[in-house]
Design a protein around this motif. Structure first.
Motif, mmCIF file in Angstrom:
data_model
loop_
_atom_site.group_PDB
_atom_site.id
_atom_site.type_symbol
_atom_site.label_atom_id
_atom_site.label_comp_id
_atom_site.label_asym_id
_atom_site.label_seq_id
_atom_site.Cartn_x
_atom_site.Cartn_y
_atom_site.Cartn_z
ATOM 1 N N GLN A 46 45.587 28.454 39.123
ATOM 2 C CA GLN A 46 44.465 29.311 38.734
ATOM 3 C C GLN A 46 43.308 29.235 39.723
ATOM 4 O OE1 GLN A 46 43.281 28.601 34.701
ATOM 5 N NE2 GLN A 46 45.382 28.688 33.900
ATOM 6 N N ARG A 49 44.066 31.773 42.591
ATOM 7 C CA ARG A 49 44.751 33.009 42.208
ATOM 8 C C ARG A 49 44.075 34.231 42.832
ATOM 9 N NH1 ARG A 49 45.701 33.031 36.175
ATOM 10 N NH2 ARG A 49 47.635 31.963 36.753
ATOM 11 N N HIS A 50 42.757 34.260 42.815
ATOM 12 C CA HIS A 50 42.051 35.426 43.365
ATOM 13 C C HIS A 50 42.253 35.523 44.879
ATOM 14 C CE1 HIS A 50 39.272 32.096 43.936
ATOM 15 N NE2 HIS A 50 38.647 32.830 44.857
ATOM 16 N N ARG A 51 42.315 34.310 45.552
ATOM 17 C CA ARG A 51 42.536 34.321 47.006
ATOM 18 C C ARG A 51 43.957 34.781 47.323
ATOM 19 N NH1 ARG A 51 41.082 28.897 50.177
ATOM 20 N NH2 ARG A 51 38.990 29.576 49.570
ATOM 21 N N GLU A 72 49.996 38.842 38.540
ATOM 22 C CA GLU A 72 48.767 38.118 38.873
ATOM 23 C C GLU A 72 47.552 39.010 38.683
ATOM 24 O OE1 GLU A 72 48.804 34.566 40.031
ATOM 25 O OE2 GLU A 72 50.515 35.144 38.789
ATOM 26 N N CYS A 73 47.705 40.305 38.935
ATOM 27 C CA CYS A 73 46.602 41.254 38.717
ATOM 28 C C CYS A 73 46.196 41.246 37.248
ATOM 29 C CB CYS A 73 47.026 42.657 39.129
ATOM 30 S SG CYS A 73 47.408 42.841 40.861
ATOM 31 N N LEU A 76 44.240 38.115 36.312
ATOM 32 C CA LEU A 76 42.862 38.133 36.785
ATOM 33 C C LEU A 76 42.005 39.106 35.978
ATOM 34 C CD1 LEU A 76 43.285 37.957 40.669
ATOM 35 C CD2 LEU A 76 42.288 36.222 39.186
ATOM 36 N N SER A 79 40.762 37.579 32.909
ATOM 37 C CA SER A 79 39.790 36.488 33.086
ATOM 38 C C SER A 79 38.403 36.963 32.645
ATOM 39 C CB SER A 79 39.744 36.055 34.547
ATOM 40 O OG SER A 79 41.020 35.632 34.973
ATOM 41 N N GLU A 84 36.658 37.454 39.303
ATOM 42 C CA GLU A 84 38.099 37.534 39.088
ATOM 43 C C GLU A 84 38.503 38.940 38.668
ATOM 44 O OE1 GLU A 84 36.190 35.189 37.851
ATOM 45 O OE2 GLU A 84 36.875 33.376 38.880
ATOM 46 N N LYS A 85 37.712 39.551 37.771
ATOM 47 C CA LYS A 85 38.028 40.915 37.323
ATOM 48 C C LYS A 85 37.963 41.907 38.496
ATOM 49 C CE LYS A 85 36.705 40.719 32.444
ATOM 50 N NZ LYS A 85 37.976 41.224 31.914
ATOM 51 N N ILE A 87 38.604 41.385 41.720
ATOM 52 C CA ILE A 87 39.822 41.275 42.521
ATOM 53 C C ILE A 87 41.025 41.803 41.743
ATOM 54 C CG2 ILE A 87 41.427 39.651 43.597
ATOM 55 C CD1 ILE A 87 38.992 40.039 45.235
ATOM 56 N N GLY A 88 41.060 41.530 40.435
ATOM 57 C CA GLY A 88 42.184 41.971 39.603
ATOM 58 C C GLY A 88 42.281 43.489 39.533
#
Length: 877
Positions: A46, A49-51, A72-73, A76, A79, A84-85, A87-88
């Motif tokens: 976790q 995850r964004h990276r 993974e999207c 995120l 989240s 995080e949102k 990047i998701g």
């Protein structure tokens, strides 16, 4: 740190990829990085995850598969934090599309975020929905988007309006839910919200008719007021573009007004004043101003009729044509092509400017301007416009000559006021760009020349002069050679002079020299050389003094490697040396070619009623016998009927079908082999020799007719096709059977017991000299076939020698002629000639027999030719 661990920064991975020297190195780096990301996904890492998702997006943009990161999207997006949102949702829009089933899992997260208290998270969700929304998601989330159209923050309202556009496109049934919120957005002061609101209203009008009617009644006045405020607004730095206040809003408003005004006179009337104001006040020295003017012109041309506004709009387009920017001129030409259907006179005022665009250096502008000029031409301006185009043809680029020539020829054919002008313009085009002219163009010119009997002399002299200076133009050479062959004596004797013409001194030898030069020209192809040979054959009869020289030229091609030329040379040499008695009849002038027939065939549909030729009286034949009009022959051959033609297995059978000769009825002398016919030898068919030589697909018929394509037939050729009446056993000097030196005559069909006569005898043809009587009989059990015995009686006091009878029938008939009983017809009815023929009627009971006949003979060593049409056959044959 391991350069391929999940903790590696995005910039480090990008640096490693860019440092690769080859594609293989890049694939190795990406493969190792993807392996590290898969390990992190499987371990549910976790922290990074964004990276990892950011790295996957970069890898996706490089074109590598990244489907393993789709879940993974979603994690995120679920989240709680904004980073995080962000990047998701970005990964969601890049790595997924509306066809992915994974999207079903994100609908609930989107609904929660659309109702989130943080407006930035709401913005993320609505932006993602506007990009990847499917029909199912649109139905589920439409209420939330509709509610956000009244959100307090203008950025959210703007994004909600854009998302609404996608929703109504995916599910048009939801359009009615957005009509009232969209109308509310039109009152916004914020330009960003107003811009998206206008676009939403435009799309609603496109999707359904009910919103269109609603906006016409409720919003037209408001939109006019908004546009007026924008036009008259003072300087505002946040919206200013090149000194114009928000040109994007201008354009969106004009497009919506165009949709509302199209087909509605009341709405159009309410917006006339503001459109005139925009057209007159907007500056055209900047690109933004030109964009607004273009949209204004398009709106004016689309709404209901207002002649004053349309003239103003077309004048704006005329100013555009003088602009130095090629893009502006191109769109102006496009718009003028639409405007010409609405107001032709207003566009005509800018004709000179449009003609200048035809000469532009830019190829796309030249082509568009040429198409516009083609639409501008009418009966009143065809002469000056054609003159301008032909003058430009002389200096135009080689790659543009093809298009320009096609347009000029089409204009001249459609709108020529008189035949002499048509001939003059076509000769100019052929002289300048004859190699770019299509075959059907010079075919049509030959048809027109054939019909203009009073211009034959003028035309042949003009062509003689033109071919001297432009002998490399193939189409010009073909027309010139055809005309010199047909009207050579008019060229030499300066016959048919017009008042405006100056006589030229051309000898018979000069005329022959021109054709000889054309044949030897390196650019002459097979068709041109074949036409030259035919022209020389005709001149051998018209110019007796040059006959020997012509024969010497023709003999040169006996050794040609091209079979077509070799065969023509052999046949024509035989005609000149051994068959002088029939040469004049073979090479007489072609009859007037029916223009209506040719135009109908060229258009692909032949009308049932075919008009006669319009070129004056028929020309006199060399032997002084006047020919009848071409129309009876057209009717005779039933060209206008819709009967299905007889099947044909080869190009050579086509001519047999037209003349009605059944090849199965012909037989050869024993010891002579039968050769399959693959081409069309007019001379051999004309003389009814049983088996012509096989020849190339470039048929003599096509060259002799010179005016029609492979699927068309020449009336002249049809009139000349027949069977000989001269028996092979009599008078070798007048026989035509030895034309090819070695071909035997057709063996006569055996006599049959025909039984009692099926019909009474009829007088088929009668003149001051001859009387022709037909006696009919039928074969038992074969009602379609009629046996005819022709009986010829000489009514004059002079003996007729070298007697030849020829006949032609339509396609639905098949004709076979037996040899005549004699070729000498005694005087004063003291004897007769009989000749039997067999006619098979494929339309028995539906169509009667009809026949065109030609009788040639000599009286006191003078050639006489008589023609007629027989249509008084008894019924039932």
């Amino acid at each position: 740190m391991n350069p391929f661990s999940s903790g590696t920064r995005l910039r480090d991975m990008i640096r490693a990829i860019r440092a690769c020297k080859t594609a293989a190195e890049e694939r190795a780096v990406v493969r190792k990085e993807c392996a590290a990301i898969r390990s992190a996904v499987s371990e549910n890492d976790q922290l990074y995850r964004h990276r990892n998702l950011a790295k996957l997006m970069f890898i996706h943009m490089l074109g590598y598969p990244t489907h393993f990161g789709q879940m993974e999207c979603l994690k995120l997006i679920a989240s709680p934090g904004f980073p995080e949102k962000r990047i998701g949702y970005l990964g969601l829009m890049l790595l997924l599309d509306e066809r992915q089933e994974v999207l079903m899992l994100v609908t609930n997260s989107l609904k929660q975020d659309l109702n989130h208290t943080n407006q930035y998270i709401v913005g993320l969700a609505i932006c993602a929905l506007g990009n990847i929304c499917s029909a199912e998601m649109a139905r589920d989330l439409a209420p939330e988007v509709e509610r956000l159209l009244q959100f307090r923050d203008p950025n959210i309202r703007k994004k909600a309006a854009l998302c609404s556009i996608r929703i109504i496109k995916k599910v048009p049934d939801l359009a009615e839910n957005f009509v009232n919120p969209a109308a509310t957005l039109l009152k916004e002061k914020h330009h960003g919200v107003l811009l998206t609101g206008i676009q939403l209203c435009t799309d609603l009008c496109m999707v359904s008719a009910e919103p269109l009617e609603y906006f016409r009644k409720k919003c037209t006045e408001g939109l006019v007021k908004v546009l007026k405020d924008v036009v008259n607004s003072p300087y505002a730095p946040e919206y200013d573009v090149s000194g114009i206040a928000d040109p994007f809003l201008h354009i969106r408003l004009l497009r919506l007004l165009r949709v509302l005004g199209q087909g509605d006179a009341d709405a159009s009337d309410r917006m006339n004043d503001i459109l005139a104001q925009v057209a007159t006040k907007t500056e055209s020295n900047k690109n933004a101003g030109n964009a607004i003017l273009y949209e204004c012109v398009e709106t004016i041309m689309s709404i209901e009729d207002n002649s004053g506004l349309r003239v103003l709009a077309i004048n704006i387009l005329g100013r555009f044509l003088s602009n130095r920017d090629n893009n502006i001129r191109y769109v102006a030409l496009n718009m003028l092509m639409k405007a010409i259907t609405v107001d032709t006179q207003a566009v005509q005022r800018h004709r000179a400017t449009i003609l200048e665009c035809v000469k532009d250096s830019d190829a796309s502008i030249r082509k568009r301007a040429l198409e516009l000029v083609y639409l501008l031409v009418n009966e009143s301006n065809v002469k000056p416009l054609t003159k301008e185009l032909i003058e430009y043809l002389e200096v135009s680029d080689q790659e543009f000559k093809g298009d320009l020539t096609a347009k000029i020829c089409s204009i001249v054919e459609k709108l020529s006021p008189e035949k002499i002008w048509y001939i003059d313009q076509m000769l100019k085009v052929l002289s300048e760009a004859g190699n770019y002219v299509k075959d059907e163009v010079w075919h049509a010119l030959v048809v027109v020349i054939s019909n203009a009997s009073n211009l034959h002399g003028y035309t042949v002299r003009s062509l003689y002069r033109a071919v001297q200076t432009s002998g490399e133009q193939e189409s010009l050479v073909r027309v010139a050679v055809w005309c010199i062959g047909e009207y050579g004596e008019m060229l030499v004797n300066n016959l048919g002079m017009l008042d405006t013409e100056e006589p030229i001194n051309v000898t018979e030898s000069d005329a022959v020299n021109v054709i000889d030069t054309c044949m030897k020209c390196h650019s002459s192809n097979l068709t041109t050389q074949a036409m030259c040979l035919i022209a020389l054959l005709k001149l051998s009869s018209r110019f007796p003094a040059c006959s020997q020289r012509i024969n010497d030229i023709i003999i040169l091609y006996k050794g040609s490697l091209v079979l077509e030329l070799q065969q023509r040379s052999t046949e024509f040499n035989s005609l000149i040396q051994k068959h002088r008695n029939i040469r004049s009849a073979l090479v007489e002038r072609m009859p007037v070619l029916d223009e209506a027939t040719y135009i109908g065939r060229r258009a692909g549909s032949l009308t049932a009623t075919i008009s006669t030729s319009q070129g004056g009286p028929p020309p006199k034949l060399p032997n002084g016998v006047a020919k009848t009009s071409a129309a009876p022959l057209v009717d005779l051959l039933d060209l206008g009927s819709d009967d299905e033609p007889a099947p044909s297995s080869s190009g050579g059978d086509f001519l047999q079908d037209l003349i009605g000769v059944d090849p199965s009825l012909s037989s050869l002398e024993p010891g002579t082999s039968q050769t399959q016919k693959s081409g069309t030898d007019v001379l051999m068919d004309l003389l009814s020799i049983g088996t012509p030589l096989a020849q190339s697909s470039s048929s003599t018929l096509d060259v002799l007719s010179s005016i029609q394509d492979d699927k068309q037939t020449s009336i002249s050729a049809l009139e000349r096709l027949s069977s000989t009446a001269t028996p092979s056993v009599q008078q070798a000097s007048s026989s035509m059977m030895d034309l090819l030196d070695g071909f035997g005559p057709n063996t006569p069909l055996p006599e049959e017991d025909n039984g009692p006569p099926a019909s009474p005898s009829v007088v088929a043809f009668e003149s001051s000299t001859l009387k022709l009587t037909f006696n009919f009989s039928k074969q038992p059990g074969n009602p379609q076939t009629t046996l005819i015995e022709a009986n010829f009686v000489n009514k004059s006091s002079d003996v007729c020698t070298d007697f030849i009878f020829q006949a032609a029938v339509p396609k639905f008939l098949q004709l076979h002629l037996d040899p005549a009983s004699s070729n000498t017809l005694p005087a004063s009815g003291n004897g007769s000639i009989t000749q039997k023929m067999r006619v098979a009627n494929s339309q028995h009971g539906k169509k009667p027999l009809v026949m065109r006949v030609r009788i040639a003979y000599k009286v006191n060593n003078k050639d006489v030719l008589e023609e007629g049409q027989i249509s008084n056959f008894p019924r039932g044959l």
